[in-house]
Design an enzyme around this catalytic site. Structure first.
Site, PDB file in Angstrom:
ATOM      1  N   CYS A 381       6.741  34.984  57.406  1.00 25.95           N
ATOM      2  CA  CYS A 381       7.753  35.424  56.445  1.00 25.95           C
ATOM      3  C   CYS A 381       9.140  35.483  57.100  1.00 25.95           C
ATOM      4  O   CYS A 381       9.737  34.443  57.366  1.00 25.95           O
ATOM      5  CB  CYS A 381       7.356  36.755  55.821  1.00 25.95           C
ATOM      6  N   HIS A 507       2.434  35.200  53.694  1.00 20.68           N
ATOM      7  CA  HIS A 507       1.718  36.144  54.555  1.00 20.68           C
ATOM      8  C   HIS A 507       0.231  35.770  54.610  1.00 20.68           C
ATOM      9  O   HIS A 507      -0.589  36.327  53.862  1.00 20.68           O
ATOM     10  CB  HIS A 507       1.862  37.569  54.014  1.00 20.68           C
ATOM     11  N   GLU A 509      -1.917  36.613  56.665  1.00 20.07           N
ATOM     12  CA  GLU A 509      -2.743  37.720  57.150  1.00 20.07           C
ATOM     13  C   GLU A 509      -3.444  38.464  56.029  1.00 20.07           C
ATOM     14  O   GLU A 509      -4.504  39.064  56.229  1.00 20.07           O
ATOM     15  CB  GLU A 509      -1.900  38.702  57.975  1.00 20.07           C
TER      16      GLU A 509
END
Length: 545
Positions: A381, A507, A509
């Site tokens: 990001c 993102h 993750e």
């Protein structure tokens, strides 16, 4: 009919209710029961989207774009189930709904009160989750600690819930602390007794007590808690500290948590399939490689601010047999001191997301160090945006290049708002949030990782790459390997002739799982272990389990 489990906490905050709820979800799913988990948060914010990470830790983003408590990340990772905005409820959102109804006249001139209007809205949110996915079990975690004034409406609502849906369909679980007093050489049950007493004064009798402790709980202590708290000894569950949160479901399974839950809810008992989960925990505890990865961020004083990033790195270490050690680097320090002073010797560098100008130049310094020293690098990001700024300044020669988020008067805003966002001033809910598609170019590192031309990833940002500088980026050596399907928005950039240098606007993750690590993180950790990413050789050597 859907069954309901309510998880409360006592004695202290951060007792681990979220991990217990997520672990129970995993144990039920291992028995082929479908599960959804709901978080009731007592704060008055509508959501945590505008809260400082130092206050609340990470903001987890669901596929449908809800900004939620970090516990929803645990729920998704443990249960392999996607949560939505329905799974996150705050006091602020409850009161906002009730006040809006009052303004519309929905209450027909009646006096609006906590009981029944607020409590009815809370119960409606729980029922909504049950209706939307029709799971076998809805697990609801109540934030805060029993005795907090903020939690009282939620506790009253779940007290009423058993009467509404029937005793056989509701279970109350209380997570509490049993402190070890070293000077006395014993564990004390009194705090738990008082916590249960407080809960019972509200009208809730816990069916199961989960005891957080750092010493094994003896049968004598279980019997004592059973007598004083009016639960059976089998329903006093020990939850000792574990080296990894992923061991907790295995510990609670041995303690009989799922078996007691199913018995109390009159559900069919079955044998769990936890073989894969046991394997991933074994691999976590017996690594073949030891690596050190630096996380360069502005919120490093609270590791929960980057919780999903940390977990995604741990997930990637499982199939790669990596023993992961993290080096936390405050990006503000890199603004005034040499990067090598803090980054020398690391095997990989991650620059995660964030908001605001503080520490940005330090992140740019870390990226420059990773690029020049040929250290595997991953930007997420804001990390991608800093990559673009670093390249524009140090390679393309635009010394004043910056993001319009931080420097509105720069002549070279390589990161800028989209035209339609220029007049947006509200901070809450104005970003690109949730799941968006990304088209990946073939013959790129991103394609080698994903093995797919179209992928879907979660976003949380307002500013985008400025397309006026696209040719400059490409002509000076960068590769744009991922864009929105229409090609308008830059999603992934990478640098050829580097062991691993990739940055993404989204993102990844948020979509990583312990049982299925995200390909970007898996590739990054594989490159860190190998020392270089030579084609497919490293990635294909990773064995799944």
């Amino acid at each position: 009919m859907t069954k309901f489990v309510f998880v409360t906490g006592g004695v202290v905050s951060s007792i681990g209710k979220g991990i217990v709820a997520a672990s129970l979800g995993r144990l039920l799913k291992s028995r082929d029961y479908s599960v959804s988990i709901l978080k009731l948060d007592p704060y008055i914010n509508i959501d945590p989207g505008t809260m400082s990470p130092f206050q609340h830790g990470e903001v987890f983003v669901t596929r449908d774009g809800a900004e939620t408590d970090l516990d929803l990340g645990h729920y998704e990772r443990f249960t392999d189930t996607y949560m939505s905005r329905l799974n996150s409820v705050t006091t602020g959102s409850i009161y906002q709904t009730v006040i809006n109804k009052e303004r519309r006249g929905d209450y027909e001139g009646g006096t609006v009160q906590v009981i029944p209007h607020i409590t009815n809205e809370i119960k409606a949110r729980i029922h909504r989750v049950a209706r939307s996915t029709n799971p076998d079990v809805v697990i609801t975690e109540i934030g805060g600690t029993v005795g907090d004034i903020e939690s009282l409406p939620f506790l009253e609502a779940i007290r009423q819930f058993r009467k509404d849906v029937g005793k056989q369909n509701v279970l109350y679980m209380h997570v509490t602390l049993l402190p070890w007093i070293a000077s006395a050489g014993e564990m004390k049950t009194k705090p738990t007794q008082h916590s249960v007493k407080e809960l019972r004064s509200i009208g809730i009798q816990p069916d199961i007590i989960v005891c957080r402790c750092d010493q094994p709980l003896t049968m004598n202590l279980k019997q004592k808690l059973s007598e004083f708290c009016d639960v059976s000894p089998e329903c006093v569950i020990t939850s000792p500290d574990a080296k990894s949160i992923y061991e907790v479901p295995l510990i609670l399974e041995r303690e009989g948590l799922a078996e007691q839950t199913l018995g109390l809810l009159n559900m069919e008992q079955s044998h769990p399939n936890l073989k894969q989960w046991q394997t991933l925990v074994d691999r976590l505890y017996t690594p073949k490689h030891h690596i050190e990865v630096a996380i360069v961020g502005k919120y490093v004083r609270l590791s929960d601010a980057y919780l999903s990033v940390v977990e995604a790195l741990n997930h990637a270490a499982i199939p790669t047999h990596g023993g992961l050690h993290l080096r936390w680097v405050d990006s503000e320090k890199l603004e005034t001191e040499p990067a090598e002073q803090y980054l020398e010797g690391v095997d990989g560098i991650v620059v995660p997301g964030g908001f605001g100008i503080r520490g940005v130049d330090g992140k740019i310094s870390a990226i420059n160090y990773a690029r020049n020293q040929q250290i595997p690098f991953l930007g997420l990001c804001l990390g991608m945006q800093c990559c673009v700024i670093e390249w524009a300044r140090n390679v393309a020669g635009l010394r004043d290049a910056h993001s319009a988020e931080f420097e509105i008067y720069t002549n070279n805003a390589v990161i800028n708002l989209l035209p339609e966002q220029q007049d947006v001033v509200d901070l809450g809910g104005t970003m690109r949030l949730g799941l968006y598609p990304c088209r990946i170019s073939t013959n790129t590192l991103a394609y080698k990782l994903y093995q797919n031309e179209v992928i879907y990833e979660r976003h949380r940002h307002r500013y985008e790459f400025n397309n006026a500088y696209r040719n400059m980026l490409l002509d000076s050596g960068y590769v744009i390997s991922g864009t929105s399907p229409d090609g308008r928005l830059v999603e992934i950039v990478e640098l050829p002739n580097h062991p691993f240098f990739l940055a993404c606007q989204f993102h990844p993750e948020f979509q990583s799982r312990p049982s299925a690590s995200h390909p970007i993180f898996t590739g990054f950790i594989a490159a860190v272990i190998a020392g270089e990413y030579n084609g497919d050789n490293v990635y294909k050597s990773i064995k799944t389990y």
